[in-house]
Write a protein that holds these residues in place. Structure first.
Motif, mmCIF file in Angstrom:
data_model
loop_
_atom_site.group_PDB
_atom_site.id
_atom_site.type_symbol
_atom_site.label_atom_id
_atom_site.label_comp_id
_atom_site.label_asym_id
_atom_site.label_seq_id
_atom_site.Cartn_x
_atom_site.Cartn_y
_atom_site.Cartn_z
ATOM 1 N N ARG A 157 50.223 11.207 129.704
ATOM 2 C CA ARG A 157 50.615 10.597 128.234
ATOM 3 C C ARG A 157 52.158 10.356 128.113
ATOM 4 N NH1 ARG A 157 47.163 15.229 127.755
ATOM 5 N NH2 ARG A 157 48.710 16.370 127.598
ATOM 6 N N ARG A 160 51.938 6.626 129.204
ATOM 7 C CA ARG A 160 51.544 5.847 128.244
ATOM 8 C C ARG A 160 52.662 5.478 127.072
ATOM 9 N NH1 ARG A 160 46.457 8.360 125.815
ATOM 10 N NH2 ARG A 160 48.183 9.696 124.631
ATOM 11 N N GLN A 184 44.112 6.980 130.885
ATOM 12 C CA GLN A 184 44.787 7.797 130.190
ATOM 13 C C GLN A 184 46.454 7.267 129.857
ATOM 14 O OE1 GLN A 184 43.921 11.899 132.018
ATOM 15 N NE2 GLN A 184 44.413 12.402 130.053
ATOM 16 N N VAL A 185 46.610 6.252 130.484
ATOM 17 C CA VAL A 185 47.747 5.383 129.888
ATOM 18 C C VAL A 185 47.608 4.289 129.242
ATOM 19 C CG1 VAL A 185 48.958 6.084 132.082
ATOM 20 C CG2 VAL A 185 48.004 4.005 132.288
ATOM 21 N N SER A 187 46.743 1.965 125.881
ATOM 22 C CA SER A 187 47.060 1.996 124.368
ATOM 23 C C SER A 187 46.822 0.695 123.897
ATOM 24 C CB SER A 187 48.265 2.644 124.120
ATOM 25 O OG SER A 187 49.569 1.947 124.443
ATOM 26 N N VAL A 190 49.821 -1.581 124.912
ATOM 27 C CA VAL A 190 49.890 -1.947 126.254
ATOM 28 C C VAL A 190 48.827 -2.920 126.579
ATOM 29 C CG1 VAL A 190 48.907 -1.070 128.607
ATOM 30 C CG2 VAL A 190 50.516 0.582 127.209
#
Length: 233
Positions: A157, A160, A184-185, A187, A190
């Protein structure tokens, strides 16, 4: 170069290590099952063992049905499925390029690595080969863990939170046109930054339909999963 964008609006289905939840990982049988499940691409790990490129994640994880890279490419060459080769070995770039050229699959292949230097070397050897930067480095076996340990989840997290500001120059430094990101990284910022840089976003290793729906909403181009059935329907 292989197209890593969505197909008719849907995310690419990519079988991780073939179809690791359903057959022995990194084997011809896992590749065959991934093809049966109509994956758009199949992903395998490529390691160098006694001078030969083989399908394996590490020397400690050699499949009982050990296959060479050439055997895998020979199996895949007659079809149309895309191929993702996750290169683990150092100094094996020339051998990998020779292998994909020999089987005539350069245009269907993307090679991924967390090492920018590896990707730059591959680009110099074969500019037609698509390249993907893996992030983060999978030192903790994230690709095969569910759920990850709490401290690992917290670290992801944190990654991210800063990745959107960094991913553009990371891709440019590696001469990569795809971002292979732990799910999980990922977004929305991103994904938007990667797309602005002309890079597709492929998320690994996605465990369930819940995460698939989340990544779909974020605009991810493809999902790498041990069980391709989570992408059906």
């Amino acid at each position: 170069m292989i197209d890593l964008g969505r197909r008719d609006g849907r995310m690419l289905r990519i079988g991780h290590r073939g179809a690791a939840a359903l057959a022995p990982e990194n084997t011809i049988s896992a590749l065959a099952l991934a093809l049966e499940l109509e994956c758009d691409l199949v992903e395998v790990d490529v390691l160098q063992l006694d001078g030969t490129l083989v399908l394996a994640h590490s020397p400690a994880e050699l499949p009982a049905e050990l296959a060479t890279l050439d055997e895998a490419l020979a199996f895949l060459a007659p079809g149309s499925c895309g191929i993702q080769l996750d290169l683990k070995a150092r100094g094996a770039e020339a051998a990998l390029v020779e292998a994909v050229r020999a089987r005539g699959v350069v245009q269907r292949t993307v090679v991924s690595s967390f090492r920018p230097a590896t990707l730059r070397t591959l680009h110099a050897l074969e500019p037609a080969l698509r390249l993907g930067l893996t992030y983060p480095e999978d030192r903790l076996g994230l690709g095969g863990r569910r759920p990850v340990q709490p401290f690992v989840g917290a670290a992801l997290r944190a990654m991210r939170a800063v990745l959107a500001a960094r991913v553009g120059w990371m891709l440019a430094a590696a001469e990569a046109t795809a971002a292979m990101l732990h799910w999980q990284v990922v977004s929305k910022p991103v994904v938007e930054r990667c797309h602005a840089a002309g890079a597709a976003v492929l998320a690994w290793t996605v465990p369930s339909r819940d995460e698939v729906r989340l990544l779909d909403a974020l605009g991810v181009d493809g999902v790498i999963t041990d069980d391709p059935r989570i992408l059906q329907g």
